[in-house]
Design a protein around this motif. Sequence first.
Motif, short mmCIF file in Angstrom:
data_model
loop_
_atom_site.label_atom_id
_atom_site.label_comp_id
_atom_site.label_asym_id
_atom_site.label_seq_id
_atom_site.Cartn_x
_atom_site.Cartn_y
_atom_site.Cartn_z
N ILE A 1 0.85 -1.16 -0.03
CA ILE A 1 -0.12 -0.05 -0.12
C ILE A 1 0.90 1.21 0.16
CG2 ILE A 1 -1.72 1.28 1.45
CD1 ILE A 1 -2.90 -1.51 2.15
N ALA A 2 1.96 1.34 0.74
CA ALA A 2 2.90 2.43 0.93
C ALA A 2 3.30 2.59 -0.62
CB ALA A 2 4.06 2.04 1.77
N GLY A 3 3.69 1.52 -1.19
CA GLY A 3 4.31 1.51 -2.64
C GLY A 3 3.28 2.03 -3.73
N LEU A 4 2.08 1.92 -3.56
CA LEU A 4 0.87 2.39 -4.42
C LEU A 4 0.89 3.78 -3.96
CD1 LEU A 4 -1.99 -0.41 -4.25
CD2 LEU A 4 -0.46 0.28 -6.07
N TYR A 5 0.61 4.29 -2.72
CA TYR A 5 0.38 5.64 -2.52
C TYR A 5 1.60 6.42 -2.75
CZ TYR A 5 -0.62 9.95 -0.02
OH TYR A 5 -0.89 11.00 0.25
N GLY A 6 2.67 6.05 -2.63
CA GLY A 6 3.98 6.91 -3.15
C GLY A 6 4.10 7.00 -4.62
N ALA A 7 3.67 5.84 -5.21
CA ALA A 7 3.90 6.09 -6.89
C ALA A 7 2.61 7.05 -7.26
CB ALA A 7 3.50 4.73 -7.48
N TYR A 8 1.44 6.75 -6.61
CA TYR A 8 0.39 7.79 -7.12
C TYR A 8 0.60 9.17 -6.54
CZ TYR A 8 -4.24 10.03 -6.65
OH TYR A 8 -5.20 10.77 -6.48
N SER A 9 0.85 9.55 -5.06
CA SER A 9 1.19 10.95 -4.86
C SER A 9 2.44 11.54 -5.32
CB SER A 9 1.34 10.96 -3.46
OG SER A 9 2.46 10.05 -2.93
N THR A 10 3.32 10.68 -5.82
CA THR A 10 4.52 11.42 -6.73
C THR A 10 4.46 11.70 -7.92
OG1 THR A 10 6.01 9.59 -6.45
CG2 THR A 10 5.79 11.03 -4.34
N LYS A 11 3.64 10.72 -8.46
CA LYS A 11 3.66 10.62 -9.94
C LYS A 11 5.03 9.83 -10.32
CE LYS A 11 -0.32 12.60 -10.07
NZ LYS A 11 -0.93 12.55 -9.01
N ILE A 12 5.67 9.07 -9.51
CA ILE A 12 6.85 8.18 -10.03
C ILE A 12 6.58 7.01 -9.71
CG2 ILE A 12 9.45 7.99 -9.15
CD1 ILE A 12 9.17 10.72 -7.75
N ILE A 13 6.42 6.43 -11.18
CA ILE A 13 5.97 5.03 -11.09
C ILE A 13 6.84 3.92 -10.74
CG2 ILE A 13 6.34 4.69 -13.48
CD1 ILE A 13 3.07 3.34 -11.86
N LYS A 14 7.95 4.44 -10.91
CA LYS A 14 9.34 3.44 -10.41
C LYS A 14 8.98 3.10 -8.77
CE LYS A 14 13.11 5.63 -9.64
NZ LYS A 14 14.40 6.36 -9.57
N ILE A 15 8.42 4.06 -8.13
CA ILE A 15 8.29 3.35 -6.88
C ILE A 15 7.28 2.33 -6.78
CG2 ILE A 15 7.14 4.38 -4.30
CD1 ILE A 15 7.88 7.18 -5.14
N PHE A 16 6.25 2.31 -7.47
CA PHE A 16 5.45 1.03 -7.60
C PHE A 16 6.20 -0.33 -7.88
CE2 PHE A 16 2.69 -1.87 -10.16
CZ PHE A 16 1.71 -2.14 -9.24
N TYR A 17 7.02 -0.09 -8.93
CA TYR A 17 7.70 -1.44 -9.32
C TYR A 17 8.82 -1.67 -8.41
CZ TYR A 17 6.00 -0.33 -14.07
OH TYR A 17 5.17 -0.02 -14.78
N ILE A 18 9.48 -0.99 -7.79
CA ILE A 18 10.68 -1.08 -6.66
C ILE A 18 9.94 -1.37 -5.22
CG2 ILE A 18 12.29 -0.14 -5.26
CD1 ILE A 18 13.12 1.72 -7.62
N GLN A 19 9.12 -1.04 -5.01
CA GLN A 19 8.43 -1.47 -3.65
C GLN A 19 7.16 -2.46 -3.74
OE1 GLN A 19 7.87 2.40 -1.32
NE2 GLN A 19 7.29 1.43 0.40
N SER A 20 6.23 -1.86 -4.37
CA SER A 20 5.02 -2.82 -4.39
C SER A 20 5.05 -4.23 -4.94
CB SER A 20 3.93 -2.00 -4.88
OG SER A 20 3.45 -1.11 -4.17
N ILE A 21 5.56 -4.27 -6.24
CA ILE A 21 5.82 -5.46 -6.98
C ILE A 21 6.45 -6.61 -6.19
CG2 ILE A 21 6.80 -6.71 -8.81
CD1 ILE A 21 4.10 -5.07 -9.57
N PRO A 22 7.84 -6.25 -5.56
CA PRO A 22 8.43 -7.39 -4.63
C PRO A 22 7.38 -7.44 -3.42
CG PRO A 22 9.91 -5.72 -5.31
CD PRO A 22 8.78 -5.22 -5.47
N ALA A 23 6.73 -6.73 -2.87
CA ALA A 23 5.88 -6.98 -1.55
C ALA A 23 4.66 -8.01 -1.81
CB ALA A 23 5.48 -5.61 -1.07
#
Length: 118
Positions: A86-108
């Motif tokens: 969830i933190a990765g989803l929110y981070g990617a959404y709120s910052t508009k940096i999709i890389k956060i989703f790939y680095i944080q959310s996908i492995p989780a």
Amino acid sequence: MEIIQTVFIILVALIHLYILYLEMALWTTKKGINTFGLKSKEFAEETKIMAANQGLYNGFLALGLLWFLITNNFDGIQFLLICVFIAGLYGAYSTKIIKIFYIQSIPAIIALLLTLLF
């Protein structure tokens, strides 16, 4: 516990320990500024205490995952993996940096699915 589960849980923990290092030690350096897409060195200096606080929380997530892994607490592991996802989803959404989703959310989510499947 399956080896692949353990590997992914440790991977998520290591990612968060690295994020801790980036946010607490490298925030105002060229590496930190580039990694997080900060506006300027001045902005990094103004926000370094906030970033260190964020880093500390990332460290707590990592240490929690490792502790629950050592104590074989799957409920704790699953809870923290959901939090990381969830933190990765929110981070990617709120910052508009999709890389956060790939680095944080996908492995989780992979680690979480592995804990649910085996």
